[in-house]
Structure formats: C-alpha cells, structure tokens
Design a protein around this motif. Sequence first.
Motif, PDB file in Angstrom:
ATOM      1  N   ASP A   1       0.853  -1.199  -0.164  1.00 41.41           N
ATOM      2  CA  ASP A   1       0.052  -0.045   0.044  1.00 41.41           C
ATOM      3  C   ASP A   1       0.778   1.283  -0.096  1.00 41.41           C
ATOM      4  OD1 ASP A   1      -2.192  -1.374  -0.060  1.00 41.41           O
ATOM      5  OD2 ASP A   1      -2.974  -1.306   2.022  1.00 41.41           O
ATOM      6  N   GLU A   2       1.798   1.085   0.681  1.00 44.36           N
ATOM      7  CA  GLU A   2       2.975   2.391   0.867  1.00 44.36           C
ATOM      8  C   GLU A   2       4.289   2.073   0.544  1.00 44.36           C
ATOM      9  OE1 GLU A   2       2.202   4.376   4.556  1.00 44.36           O
ATOM     10  OE2 GLU A   2       0.550   2.973   4.966  1.00 44.36           O
ATOM     11  N   PRO A   3       4.515   1.874  -0.998  1.00 43.70           N
ATOM     12  CA  PRO A   3       5.954   1.676  -1.194  1.00 43.70           C
ATOM     13  C   PRO A   3       6.981   2.604  -0.887  1.00 43.70           C
ATOM     14  CG  PRO A   3       4.582   2.088  -3.168  1.00 43.70           C
ATOM     15  CD  PRO A   3       3.820   1.938  -2.025  1.00 43.70           C
ATOM     16  N   SER A   4       7.976   2.210  -0.587  1.00 40.44           N
ATOM     17  CA  SER A   4       9.143   3.083   0.009  1.00 40.44           C
ATOM     18  C   SER A   4       9.953   3.470  -1.310  1.00 40.44           C
ATOM     19  CB  SER A   4      10.050   2.268   1.042  1.00 40.44           C
ATOM     20  OG  SER A   4      10.737   1.362   0.485  1.00 40.44           O
ATOM     21  N   TYR A   5      10.826   4.391  -0.871  1.00 40.11           N
ATOM     22  CA  TYR A   5      11.966   4.808  -1.931  1.00 40.11           C
ATOM     23  C   TYR A   5      12.713   3.475  -2.497  1.00 40.11           C
ATOM     24  CZ  TYR A   5      16.302   6.889  -4.094  1.00 40.11           C
ATOM     25  OH  TYR A   5      17.289   7.243  -4.866  1.00 40.11           O
ATOM     26  N   GLU A   6      13.093   2.669  -1.582  1.00 35.24           N
ATOM     27  CA  GLU A   6      13.820   1.348  -1.743  1.00 35.24           C
ATOM     28  C   GLU A   6      13.104   0.413  -2.689  1.00 35.24           C
ATOM     29  OE1 GLU A   6      15.622   3.752   1.066  1.00 35.24           O
ATOM     30  OE2 GLU A   6      13.867   2.852   1.066  1.00 35.24           O
ATOM     31  N   ASP A   7      11.452   0.570  -2.361  1.00 33.50           N
ATOM     32  CA  ASP A   7      10.793  -0.373  -3.166  1.00 33.50           C
ATOM     33  C   ASP A   7      10.941   0.020  -4.548  1.00 33.50           C
ATOM     34  OD1 ASP A   7      10.136  -2.045  -1.039  1.00 33.50           O
ATOM     35  OD2 ASP A   7       8.420  -0.527  -0.473  1.00 33.50           O
ATOM     36  N   PHE A   8      10.786   1.129  -4.972  1.00 32.29           N
ATOM     37  CA  PHE A   8      10.718   1.687  -6.198  1.00 32.29           C
ATOM     38  C   PHE A   8      12.109   1.583  -6.980  1.00 32.29           C
ATOM     39  CE2 PHE A   8       6.901   4.394  -4.856  1.00 32.29           C
ATOM     40  CZ  PHE A   8       5.945   3.936  -5.664  1.00 32.29           C
ATOM     41  N   ASN A   9      13.146   1.919  -6.367  1.00 32.82           N
ATOM     42  CA  ASN A   9      14.322   1.810  -6.812  1.00 32.82           C
ATOM     43  C   ASN A   9      14.651   0.452  -7.138  1.00 32.82           C
ATOM     44  OD1 ASN A   9      17.011   3.148  -7.557  1.00 32.82           O
ATOM     45  ND2 ASN A   9      17.719   1.816  -5.918  1.00 32.82           N
ATOM     46  N   ASP A  10      14.645  -0.468  -5.868  1.00 34.96           N
ATOM     47  CA  ASP A  10      15.385  -1.714  -6.097  1.00 34.96           C
ATOM     48  C   ASP A  10      14.571  -2.663  -6.918  1.00 34.96           C
ATOM     49  OD1 ASP A  10      17.274  -0.630  -4.553  1.00 34.96           O
ATOM     50  OD2 ASP A  10      16.520  -1.920  -2.623  1.00 34.96           O
ATOM     51  N   LEU A  11      13.121  -2.618  -6.996  1.00 36.60           N
ATOM     52  CA  LEU A  11      12.205  -3.731  -7.695  1.00 36.60           C
ATOM     53  C   LEU A  11      11.824  -3.096  -8.967  1.00 36.60           C
ATOM     54  CD1 LEU A  11       9.759  -4.467  -4.739  1.00 36.60           C
ATOM     55  CD2 LEU A  11      11.918  -5.747  -5.242  1.00 36.60           C
ATOM     56  N   ILE A  12      12.145  -1.943  -9.363  1.00 36.28           N
ATOM     57  CA  ILE A  12      11.602  -1.529 -10.531  1.00 36.28           C
ATOM     58  C   ILE A  12      12.371  -0.659 -11.289  1.00 36.28           C
ATOM     59  CG2 ILE A  12       9.800   0.115 -11.635  1.00 36.28           C
ATOM     60  CD1 ILE A  12       8.362  -2.056 -10.209  1.00 36.28           C
ATOM     61  N   PHE A  13      13.002   0.393 -10.806  1.00 37.35           N
ATOM     62  CA  PHE A  13      13.907   1.140 -11.624  1.00 37.35           C
ATOM     63  C   PHE A  13      15.302   0.858 -11.968  1.00 37.35           C
ATOM     64  CE2 PHE A  13      10.433   4.159 -10.809  1.00 37.35           C
ATOM     65  CZ  PHE A  13      10.354   4.770 -12.022  1.00 37.35           C
ATOM     66  N   SER A  14      15.854  -0.185 -10.904  1.00 42.31           N
ATOM     67  CA  SER A  14      17.035  -0.708 -11.143  1.00 42.31           C
ATOM     68  C   SER A  14      17.234  -1.672 -12.361  1.00 42.31           C
ATOM     69  CB  SER A  14      17.590  -1.396  -9.827  1.00 42.31           C
ATOM     70  OG  SER A  14      16.600  -2.410  -9.598  1.00 42.31           O
ATOM     71  N   LYS A  15      16.161  -2.035 -12.743  1.00 38.17           N
ATOM     72  CA  LYS A  15      15.897  -2.953 -13.690  1.00 38.17           C
ATOM     73  C   LYS A  15      15.782  -2.334 -15.142  1.00 38.17           C
ATOM     74  CE  LYS A  15      14.112  -6.558 -10.592  1.00 38.17           C
ATOM     75  NZ  LYS A  15      12.730  -7.329 -10.266  1.00 38.17           N
ATOM     76  N   ILE A  16      15.620  -1.070 -15.150  1.00 36.33           N
ATOM     77  CA  ILE A  16      15.186  -0.352 -16.396  1.00 36.33           C
ATOM     78  C   ILE A  16      16.589   0.229 -17.167  1.00 36.33           C
ATOM     79  CG2 ILE A  16      14.155   1.668 -17.450  1.00 36.33           C
ATOM     80  CD1 ILE A  16      11.760   1.466 -15.265  1.00 36.33           C
ATOM     81  N   LYS A  17      16.760  -0.191 -18.270  1.00 42.79           N
ATOM     82  CA  LYS A  17      18.065   0.054 -18.745  1.00 42.79           C
ATOM     83  C   LYS A  17      18.382   1.317 -19.717  1.00 42.79           C
ATOM     84  CE  LYS A  17      18.948  -4.063 -17.664  1.00 42.79           C
ATOM     85  NZ  LYS A  17      19.810  -4.164 -16.554  1.00 42.79           N
ATOM     86  N   LEU A  18      17.266   2.189 -19.575  1.00 43.54           N
ATOM     87  CA  LEU A  18      17.292   3.445 -20.297  1.00 43.54           C
ATOM     88  C   LEU A  18      18.610   4.289 -19.522  1.00 43.54           C
ATOM     89  CD1 LEU A  18      13.560   4.181 -20.664  1.00 43.54           C
ATOM     90  CD2 LEU A  18      15.106   3.887 -22.547  1.00 43.54           C
ATOM     91  N   ASN A  19      19.275   4.990 -20.316  1.00 43.28           N
ATOM     92  CA  ASN A  19      20.351   5.818 -19.743  1.00 43.28           C
ATOM     93  C   ASN A  19      19.990   7.527 -19.899  1.00 43.28           C
ATOM     94  OD1 ASN A  19      21.098   7.308 -22.309  1.00 43.28           O
ATOM     95  ND2 ASN A  19      22.128   5.460 -22.936  1.00 43.28           N
ATOM     96  N   ASP A  20      20.531   8.182 -19.129  1.00 42.80           N
ATOM     97  CA  ASP A  20      20.482   9.476 -18.734  1.00 42.80           C
ATOM     98  C   ASP A  20      20.344  10.391 -20.004  1.00 42.80           C
ATOM     99  OD1 ASP A  20      19.474  11.655 -17.414  1.00 42.80           O
ATOM    100  OD2 ASP A  20      21.445  11.831 -16.134  1.00 42.80           O
TER     101      ASP A  20
END
Length: 368
Positions: A322-341
């Motif tokens: 219900d209340e995902p943390s910064y770490e949840d979004f970072n580790d479970l989602i965005f760390s797996k996205i390969k797009l660069n800056d």
Amino acid sequence: MATIKIPCIPAVQPIGSMYVCVMDSVFLRKITFADTRRATDSFNTIEEYIGIQRELDPKRKKEIGKYVNLSDATFPNSIILTISSEFVFYNETERMLEIQEEAGIASVLDGQHRIAGLEYYKGNKFDCIVTIFIDMEMEDQAVIFSTINTEQKKVNKSLVSDLYELYQTRNPQRTCHNIARLLATNKQSPFYTKISTLGAANKMKGESLTQYIFVRELLAHISKNPLEDRDIMKQKDFWGNNRKLSLKPEELERTCLRKLFIEDESDLKITQIIINYFKVIKNKWPKSWDADPISNSILNKSTGFIALMKFFKTAYLHIKKDEPSYEDFNDLIFSKIKLNDDSFTSDKYPSGAVGENNLLKELKSFSV
C-alpha cells in the motif's frame, strides 16, 4: 394548439428585443428537440446559413447528464433560443409569453448540450434561465452564434485546478490540487519549481509542467468519476457527518491509490508515495530530470511525466504494498530499467500520444 404561459422580463439591446424567463427543463426539451437527432428543419437552419456543422457530441451529452444529477448541479447562464411568432406570443399586459406546446419549434443558439444532458435528469424539477428572441433575422442569429463561439475566452485549466483549494469538503480534485501545490513549493520535492500552479508552464522560470496536467494524471489513480465522488463526500449521514466512499474490489487495479485516498484522510501517504517514486526517477536520471525546459529533453515535461504517471500504476501494483518506499521503487523497478540519462530526447519521444506510449512501452520492459 395548446399553449403554456410563462412570466418573462422583456429586455432591449442594440440587436433588438428579447425575453428572459425561467422555463421547466421538461418543456424546454420538448420545444427544442423532437429527438436528439434534430428531426425538424428548424434545428440546422443556422448551421446551414453560416456553413458549419454543429453536431451534438454524445460524450459531452453524457458528461452533462451525470453532472445534472449532482446535489449542487446548476446552469446559471442563460440558454438562448429563437422562435417564430407563429408559435409564440408576448402578452404585454400580463408580461407573459404564450408558447405552443409543440415539439421542435425553437432553434437553439446556445445551450444545446445542456438541454440534451437534461434528458438524464432524475430529479423532480430543474428550471433553466432562457432568453428568447422572436422572429430573429438569420443574419442576427449568425452574429449571436459567432459571438458566443468565438469571443468567449476559455478559463485556463490550471486556474480551474487551483480553485479546487476553495472547496470546503475533501474530494479527489482537492487532494490532487493540494499535493501539486505542496510538491511545487517544497524545496525537498523533486517537483520544486517545476510545476506552474497558475496556467501554462513558464519555461523561463524553470517550470516544465502545468498544474492541470499534474492534477489530471494523479487524479486518474484515485478516481474514475471525481465529480460523483465529490458529490457523495459532500452529503451528510444520519449523524451529520460527511459520507465516505466505499471501495469496490475492481477499483484496486483501475485506480491504485483509491484505497489510500478513502482510508487516509490526511493525504500524507499519497504525497509521500509520489515523492518516493519521483525521487528515484530524479536520482536515476538527474541530467534529464533537471534539464532546462527549453532543451529537447522530455523527461520533466508533459510527454515524460504522462508516461511516468501511466507507468506508476504498473510499478505500484508490481510492488504489492500500500505504501511503497523509495527503496521499493528503486530496487524492484527502476534498477531493472536500462534507459540511460541521454535517452529522453524529443527526437526519440515526440510530444503527444506517440511519444508517451513509446516511452511507456520501454519503461514496462523492466519485467520482461
């Protein structure tokens, strides 16, 4: 032919005489519409004269149909009709208009969608303010029609969003407005100085988003029918307390933040979740997120933001908290996205639905 008498106030302006009255919506619909397809010739006379097609918009009709059944529905502006003297007579002594009870005798110069939407009205009575011209020349009809449809300036959508703050009761629009204002002005927010809270984004000041876009996209995760929700929350229960929304199981996936909106009356949890989500984005792609609004980077503009907000539901439901943390979004989602800056350019993701959908598709590839 039977007639109905309606008290009216005559008014004289440079264009000529008119009659202002209050008319019951049932009678109004009867004399203006034989049916919603405009079965009589009187309905398309002005369109044919000035060479336009002004078809009734079914979507707009349904939207107004929902609106008229809200507890605070109102049409304070006048509906404008023109009627032939063959069907109406003004009794100067009684200050009464005598109008024949016949379908399709009045042509609508302004208000066709309001009249059509009243077909859905379920209450007992809905009076409308109506201005009637009798035997108006076609040239004058064209002048009025053109003035109404070209001279009026629409209210800026972000200003409308800003006015949600004036609502006395909590509702989805007000929640999203308050969150937008907070994130735009809080120095710790990833949206600090990026949201224009009163109109179009000012790129010279660093603002890359309008409040309207922010509110609209966040609102989609809270309510599919915000006007209906607002109406329910304004109503009182037996003890005089504001009614609360109920949560339907099927709404959990369609509007992923609705559960928190219903349960957390402070809205702080929703605010923190949005901060967590976009802080991860800001830290993963700092160059693009903080790019100058006049550059060709789209991540912090409407194209990028809309795609990211659509992706938010995918990310939120994938985490299953219900209340995902910064770490949840970072580790479970965005760390797996390969797009660069350097990926987020307008050449790759043009403004509009094509660019938004292409970016969304690439963001979703994290789970493939």
